[in-house]
Design a protein around this motif. Structure first.
Motif, PDB file in Angstrom:
ATOM      1  N   ASN A   1       0.812  -1.224   0.000  1.00 53.70           N
ATOM      2  CA  ASN A   1       0.000   0.000   0.000  1.00 53.70           C
ATOM      3  C   ASN A   1       0.847   1.276   0.000  1.00 53.70           C
ATOM      4  O   ASN A   1       0.456   2.290  -0.580  1.00 53.70           O
ATOM      5  CB  ASN A   1      -0.960   0.015   1.195  1.00 53.70           C
TER       6      ASN A   1
ATOM      7  N   LYS B   1       1.693   1.878  -3.499  1.00 58.18           N
ATOM      8  CA  LYS B   1       0.531   2.383  -4.233  1.00 58.18           C
ATOM      9  C   LYS B   1       0.282   3.859  -3.957  1.00 58.18           C
ATOM     10  O   LYS B   1      -0.051   4.627  -4.860  1.00 58.18           O
ATOM     11  CB  LYS B   1      -0.711   1.576  -3.858  1.00 58.18           C
ATOM     12  N   GLN B   2       0.439   4.248  -2.676  1.00 54.75           N
ATOM     13  CA  GLN B   2       0.208   5.658  -2.348  1.00 54.75           C
ATOM     14  C   GLN B   2       1.210   6.547  -3.076  1.00 54.75           C
ATOM     15  O   GLN B   2       0.868   7.632  -3.555  1.00 54.75           O
ATOM     16  CB  GLN B   2       0.280   5.859  -0.841  1.00 54.75           C
TER      17      GLN B   2
ATOM     18  N   ILE C   1      -6.318   1.113  -3.470  1.00 53.29           N
ATOM     19  CA  ILE C   1      -5.858   1.186  -2.082  1.00 53.29           C
ATOM     20  C   ILE C   1      -6.901   0.520  -1.196  1.00 53.29           C
ATOM     21  O   ILE C   1      -8.072   0.863  -1.272  1.00 53.29           O
ATOM     22  CB  ILE C   1      -5.645   2.665  -1.660  1.00 53.29           C
TER      23      ILE C   1
END
Lengths: 249, 202
Positions: free
Chosen positions: A233, A236-237, A248
Motif C-alpha cells: 500500500n 501504491k500511495q 488502495i
C-alpha cells in the motif's frame, strides 16, 4: 480504469522462503503459508509463488504446499517451478492456482506454450523472462548454457500462446538499488501482452521511476517487503501521487 | 440451502468453493445429474476456451440438463467468467461455437486500441442494476479475459467495465446472474457479491 498491480513474490526452495541476490546466495526469510496470510490480510492485488530451484533439482513443486499457501489467499495466485508437462499444470490449477509461471520448459520447447494455452487458456500461462545483460544485449539462459536474445524469446512465446510476461532483471535481483528501466521498457514496448516488471525495488522512489520511465502496468517484488518497512500500500500511495491508477485497500 | 458448483472440467473450482466456505455456505462440486436436480442454486465457474467449455457440457450431458433446470425450472444460477460467456448464443474462441443461448448475444475477442490483451487485473465496474451490488466496499473486481460478451438486449446488462471502451462485466435476467470478473478472487467486495446473491435466493 485498470489498476496498477503491486505483486509480492514468494520465492521458495522446496523447504522455506528464500531471497536471492542476482539469483545466488539464497537467504532464508520465512514460511510461505505465514507470508501468504500476511499478504492476504493486506489485501494485495495478486501473489506469485515460485519454487526457484525445482527445475534445476529436477523436482516438482509439492501440490500440498501450494494448496496450503493458496488456502490463505482471497486474491489471484500465480504458481511456478519445475513445470514440464500438462499434468503439472493441471495439478497446480487443481491445487487452486489461477495462473502458472513457466520458464525452463518455455525456453527449450516453445510448442509447450501452445499445448498449455490450448487446454487451459492463454490467460493462465505466464512466462518468466529472466534477463541477463551480456555485452550490451539482454539474454535469457537456461542452466545448460542454452541462450536466446530477450526479444526473440518474447516474440516467440507470444506467438506460441503466452498470456503474460514477468520480466526479471537477474542483475538487479535482490540488490534493492532500482529497477532496470531500460530492460523493462524494451520488453513492454515490444509486446501486446501484460508485463510484470521485477527486480531491484528497494525504496518508493524506485517504483515511481519505474512507472514514469516505462509503460508497464504491474510490478512484482519481494526484498522490499522483507527488508524494509514498506508495504504494497505504501508503494501504491506513492504511485497515486504521480497519477497512476491504484487500488488502495 | 444446497449450492452446487458444476464440475465440467474447466479450471479452478476449488477457489469458488473456498469463497463459499468463507461465507459459511455449504457447497458441493459435482456433475452428477441427480445432485444438480436436487440443488437449490447452481454455480457455473470456469476458465479456458469457449469451445472446450461447450464441448465438456455436451460430453457430460449437462448442456440440456442445465438448460432444463435453469431456464425451464428457474433454478437460481450464478455464472463466473467462462461460466458467463457460455450463456451466449455463440462464441468465437478459438472458432465459432454454439453456446447455451440463454442470454442472446455473442462472445468475441476484445480489441481495445493501444491496450494490452488479456484484460488482466483489478478494474472498477459501473453498476446498472444493483440487486447484487449492495454493501460492496469498493467497485474494483479482478478480471482476466481476452474475449467479451456482447448482449443483444442491453436490458440484461447489470454492470459494465471500461477497458478501451465499455464491456459487459455482469448480466442479470430473472433467476440468472453472471459475472465476467472473478468474485471469488476479488477479496471483500467479491465475497459480498456472492453473499448478496445467496441471500437474495435463500
Amino acid at each position: 480504469m485498470l489498476k496498477t498491480r503491486i505483486i509480492p513474490v514468494l520465492t521458495f526452495n522446496g523447504f522455506a522462503l528464500v531471497k536471492t541476490k542476482k539469483f545466488a546466495n539464497p537467504r532464508m526469510v520465512g514460511n510461505p503459508v505465514q507470508a501468504a496470510r500476511v499478504f492476504n490480510s493486506r489485501g494485495v492485488d495478486e501473489l506469485v509463488f515460485l519454487d526457484i530451484y525445482a527445475s534445476d533439482q529436477n523436482r516438482k513443486l509439492d501440490p500440498m504446499i501450494v494448496k496450503d499457501v493458496i488456502k490463505e489467499c482471497m486474491m489471484p495466485v500465480a504458481v511456478g517451478g519445475g513445470i514440464s508437462d500438462l499434468e503439472d499444470i493441471r495439478t497446480l490449477l487443481k491445487a487452486g492456482a489461477d495462473k502458472v509461471v513457466i520458464k525452463t520448459k518455455a525456453l527449450t520447447d516453445p510448442s509447450f506454450i501452445t499445448a498449455a494455452s490450448e487446454v487451459f487458456g492463454s490467460q493462465c500461462i505466464t512466462i518468466a523472462v529472466d534477463a541477463v545483460l551480456e555485452d550490451g544485449a539482454y539474454m535469457i539462459y537456461n542452466r545448460n548454457g542454452y541462450k536466446v536474445p530477450l526479444l526473440e524469446f518474447m516474440k516467440r512465446s507470444e506467438e506460441f500462446g503466452a498470456g503474460e510476461f514477468i520480466i526479471n532483471s537477474v542483475d538487479q535481483d535482490g540488490m534493492m538499488n532500482g529497477f532496470d528501466s531500460t530492460l523493462i521498457h524494451l520488453a513492454e514496448s515490444n509486446t501486446k501482452l501484460p508485463v510484470i516488471a521485477c527486480g531491484g525495488g528497494g525504496n518508493l522512489e524506485h517504483y515511481k521511476q519505474l512507472f514514469l520511465e516505462t509503460e508497464t502496468e504491474a510490478v512484482a517484488s519481494s526484498s522490499i517487503f522483507y527488508f524494509t518497512q514498506y508495504t504494497p500500500n505504501d508503494i501504491k500511495q506513492e504511485l497515486e501521487r504521480v497519477g497512476k491508477p491504484v487500488r488502495i485497500v | 440451502m444446497k449450492v452446487l458448483i458444476v464440475d465440467y472440467e474447466m479450471g479452478n473450482l476449488g477457489s469458488v468453493q473456498k469463497a463459499f466456505d468463507h461465507l459459511d455456505v455449504l457447497s458441493i462440486i459435482s456433475n452428477d445429474h441427480e445432485e444438480i436436480k436436487n440443488a437449490d442454486l447452481v454455480v457455473l465457474p470456469g476458465v479456458g476456451s469457449f469451445q472446450k467449455g461447450i464441448e465438456n457440457l455436451h460430453r457430460l450431458g449437462l448442456f440440456d440438463l442445465l438448460t432444463q433446470e435453469v431456464v425451464h425450472h428457474k433454478k437460481p444460477f450464478l455464472g463466473i467468467c467462462l461460466g458467463m460467456q457460455l450463456l451466449a448464443t455463440y462464441g468465437e474462441e478459438p472458432v465459432h461455437t454454439e453456446g447455451l443461448n440463454w442470454i442472446p448475444g455473442k462472445v468475441i475477442k476484445m480489441t481495445p486500441p493501444n491496450l494490452r490483451v488479456p484484460h488482466m487485473g483489478w478494474n472498477n465496474i459501473e453498476v446498472k442494476q444493483d440487486d447484487y451490488y449492495g454493501s460492496i466496499s469498493t467497485k474494483d473486481f479482478y478480471f482476466i479475459h481476452s474475449y467479451h460478451f456482447v448482449a443483444d438486449d442491453p436490458g440484461v446488462i447489470s454492470s459494465t467495465v471500461n477497458y478501451g471502451g465499455e464491456m459487459v462485466s455482469s448480466i442479470q435476467q430473472g433467476n440468472i446472474f453472471a459475472t465476467q470478473f472473478h468474485p471469488e478472487k476479488s477479496q471483500k467486495a467479491g465475497l459480498q457479491v456472492l453473499k448478496n446473491f445467496i441471500d437474495h435466493h435463500a
